[in-house]
Design a protein around this motif. Structure first.
Motif, mmCIF file in Angstrom:
data_model
loop_
_atom_site.group_PDB
_atom_site.id
_atom_site.type_symbol
_atom_site.label_atom_id
_atom_site.label_comp_id
_atom_site.label_asym_id
_atom_site.label_seq_id
_atom_site.Cartn_x
_atom_site.Cartn_y
_atom_site.Cartn_z
ATOM 1 N N VAL A 170 0.909 -1.177 0.111
ATOM 2 C CA VAL A 170 0.018 0.026 -0.040
ATOM 3 C C VAL A 170 0.993 1.420 0.050
ATOM 4 O O VAL A 170 1.606 1.369 0.825
ATOM 5 N N VAL A 171 0.719 1.931 -0.890
ATOM 6 C CA VAL A 171 1.752 3.321 -1.262
ATOM 7 C C VAL A 171 1.107 4.652 -0.706
ATOM 8 O O VAL A 171 1.733 5.655 -0.830
ATOM 9 N N GLY A 172 -0.236 4.541 -0.522
ATOM 10 C CA GLY A 172 -0.977 5.948 -0.064
ATOM 11 C C GLY A 172 -2.505 5.363 -0.028
ATOM 12 O O GLY A 172 -2.999 4.528 0.037
ATOM 13 N N GLU A 173 -2.893 6.422 0.876
ATOM 14 C CA GLU A 173 -4.443 6.474 1.218
ATOM 15 C C GLU A 173 -4.965 7.874 0.845
ATOM 16 O O GLU A 173 -4.602 9.044 1.040
ATOM 17 N N ALA A 174 -6.300 7.792 0.542
ATOM 18 C CA ALA A 174 -7.038 9.101 0.235
ATOM 19 C C ALA A 174 -8.482 8.902 0.689
ATOM 20 O O ALA A 174 -9.082 8.020 0.725
ATOM 21 N N SER A 175 -8.845 10.276 1.435
ATOM 22 C CA SER A 175 -10.394 10.112 1.972
ATOM 23 C C SER A 175 -11.143 10.697 1.096
ATOM 24 O O SER A 175 -12.643 10.639 1.531
ATOM 25 N N THR A 176 -10.864 11.530 -0.106
ATOM 26 C CA THR A 176 -11.952 12.040 -0.674
ATOM 27 C C THR A 176 -11.545 11.820 -2.228
ATOM 28 O O THR A 176 -10.432 11.412 -2.587
ATOM 29 N N GLY A 177 -12.447 11.806 -3.246
ATOM 30 C CA GLY A 177 -12.208 11.870 -4.438
ATOM 31 C C GLY A 177 -11.199 12.748 -4.942
ATOM 32 O O GLY A 177 -10.213 12.108 -5.955
ATOM 33 N N ALA A 178 -11.182 14.010 -4.684
ATOM 34 C CA ALA A 178 -9.945 14.908 -5.185
ATOM 35 C C ALA A 178 -8.787 14.363 -4.642
ATOM 36 O O ALA A 178 -7.678 14.587 -5.476
ATOM 37 N N GLU A 179 -8.674 13.950 -3.566
ATOM 38 C CA GLU A 179 -7.317 13.472 -2.965
ATOM 39 C C GLU A 179 -6.941 12.503 -3.719
ATOM 40 O O GLU A 179 -5.828 12.220 -4.062
ATOM 41 N N ALA A 180 -8.047 11.687 -4.126
ATOM 42 C CA ALA A 180 -7.413 10.339 -4.625
ATOM 43 C C ALA A 180 -7.084 10.451 -6.216
ATOM 44 O O ALA A 180 -5.968 10.092 -6.885
ATOM 45 N N VAL A 181 -7.496 11.498 -6.915
ATOM 46 C CA VAL A 181 -6.937 11.892 -8.156
ATOM 47 C C VAL A 181 -5.826 12.493 -7.946
ATOM 48 O O VAL A 181 -4.746 12.275 -8.912
ATOM 49 N N ALA A 182 -5.267 13.305 -7.123
ATOM 50 C CA ALA A 182 -3.927 14.061 -6.941
ATOM 51 C C ALA A 182 -2.896 12.861 -6.445
ATOM 52 O O ALA A 182 -1.825 12.900 -7.142
ATOM 53 N N LEU A 183 -3.362 12.015 -5.735
ATOM 54 C CA LEU A 183 -2.445 10.909 -5.358
ATOM 55 C C LEU A 183 -2.217 9.800 -6.373
ATOM 56 O O LEU A 183 -0.964 9.391 -6.666
ATOM 57 N N ALA A 184 -3.140 9.715 -7.184
ATOM 58 C CA ALA A 184 -2.990 8.503 -8.280
ATOM 59 C C ALA A 184 -2.034 9.299 -9.279
ATOM 60 O O ALA A 184 -1.102 8.793 -9.986
ATOM 61 N N GLY A 185 -2.064 10.761 -9.563
ATOM 62 C CA GLY A 185 -1.094 11.414 -10.317
ATOM 63 C C GLY A 185 0.210 11.467 -9.965
ATOM 64 O O GLY A 185 0.949 11.481 -10.602
ATOM 65 N N SER A 186 0.441 11.530 -8.685
ATOM 66 C CA SER A 186 1.871 11.718 -7.950
ATOM 67 C C SER A 186 2.538 10.378 -7.710
ATOM 68 O O SER A 186 3.712 10.049 -7.967
ATOM 69 N N LEU A 187 1.546 9.465 -7.320
ATOM 70 C CA LEU A 187 2.344 7.871 -6.876
ATOM 71 C C LEU A 187 2.357 7.094 -8.081
ATOM 72 O O LEU A 187 2.940 6.194 -7.981
ATOM 73 N N LEU A 188 1.310 7.093 -9.045
ATOM 74 C CA LEU A 188 1.094 6.232 -10.170
ATOM 75 C C LEU A 188 1.007 4.790 -9.793
ATOM 76 O O LEU A 188 1.919 3.992 -10.040
ATOM 77 N N PRO A 189 0.215 4.570 -8.896
ATOM 78 C CA PRO A 189 0.097 3.297 -8.410
ATOM 79 C C PRO A 189 -0.445 2.185 -9.432
ATOM 80 O O PRO A 189 -0.716 2.826 -10.517
ATOM 81 N N ASP A 190 -0.433 0.879 -8.940
ATOM 82 C CA ASP A 190 -0.627 -0.204 -10.303
ATOM 83 C C ASP A 190 -2.221 -0.648 -10.001
ATOM 84 O O ASP A 190 -2.941 -0.568 -10.879
ATOM 85 N N VAL A 191 -2.987 -0.444 -8.782
ATOM 86 C CA VAL A 191 -4.271 -0.468 -8.609
ATOM 87 C C VAL A 191 -4.923 0.510 -7.556
ATOM 88 O O VAL A 191 -4.046 0.810 -6.467
ATOM 89 N N ILE A 192 -5.842 1.011 -7.920
ATOM 90 C CA ILE A 192 -6.711 1.793 -6.722
ATOM 91 C C ILE A 192 -7.939 1.019 -6.558
ATOM 92 O O ILE A 192 -8.633 0.882 -7.181
#
Length: 239
Positions: A32-54
């Motif tokens: 697990v490389v990150g956690e987000a509590s809102t959709g906006a945080e999810a968008v931001a973290l997806a762009g910075s962390l580039l995970p394999d699965v969300i």
């Protein structure tokens, strides 16, 4: 050893995120490389962390999971597969999620092993639908196919007749590179939720060959995974 599957957990409940993290971090091939509590945080973290699965919740403040999924899918830098994980077994969530680009749909009453299996499946390029919803997806597609109307004789003539074996014949005009007869057969079985092993047994070919066919089908359809291939194939009338 290969690199672990990088997962971003998105949910507005801290206890649920902690539970997901505990389950996933126990797996040697998942991190697990990150956690987000809102959709906006999810968008931001997806762009910075580039995970394999969300793993994506639906009902969240500021931006819901469906909108976040659609926004993430629009960013070509982000190649993550997205699994909607929700308490609510609702058709609007299910079909809106698939339409937005989700590759999986899991209910929160699923067991830990199902969550782990979903993450691994999505990381491998497969889709994952909860058993409770798979039948509804197939029924929706079947109903849509049954009600489809051919707009003209020319359009009907552009489709090759379905062979006696029951394999699907696809209109070459719908794709930049048409599917072969064998790829059409494989797509039909994928659309009926058959596994690679079941397809191999049905068509008397090796499982590795099925994987090759599936990869070619995804490439030709421009789909990220099997779930998206099925959605697109039915939407285009290809299966």
């Amino acid at each position: 050893m290969s690199a672990p599957i990088r997962v971003l957990i998105v949910d507005d409940h801290a206890m649920l995120r902690a539970g997901f993290r505990t389950i996933l971090d126990l797996q040697p091939d998942i991190a697990v490389v990150g956690e987000a509590s809102t959709g906006a945080e999810a968008v931001a973290l997806a762009g910075s962390l580039l995970p394999d699965v969300i793993t994506m919740d639906v009902q969240m403040p500021d931006m819901d999971g469906i909108a976040a999924t659609r926004t993430i899918r629009a960013d070509e830098r982000i190649r993550a597969s997205i699994a909607i994980v929700t308490t609510f077994d609702r058709d609007d969530y299910l079909f809106d999620a698939l339409d937005a680009g989700a590759s999986g749909f899991l209910l929160k009453n699923a067991g830990p092993e199902e969550l782990v299996a979903a993450v691994r499946a999505l990381a491998a390029g497969d889709g994952m639908l909860a058993p409770e919803v798979t039948r509804r997806v197939l029924q929706r597609f079947a109903a849509a196919s049954a009600s489809a109307v051919v707009p003209s004789a020319e359009a009907a003539a552009s489709r090759t007749a379905v062979p006696a074996t029951g394999s699907v014949a696809l209109p070459s005009a719908d794709l930049p590179e048409p599917l072969t007869d064998r790829e059409s057969e494989v797509l039909r079985l994928v659309a009926e939720a058959w596994s690679n092993a079941e397809i191999a047994a049905e068509l008397f070919i090796g499982e590795a060959t099925v994987k090759t066919h599936v990869s070619r089908i995804l490439q030709k359809l421009g789909a990220r995974d099997r779930v998206q291939a099925v959605v697109l194939a039915h939407r285009l009338g290809l299966a």
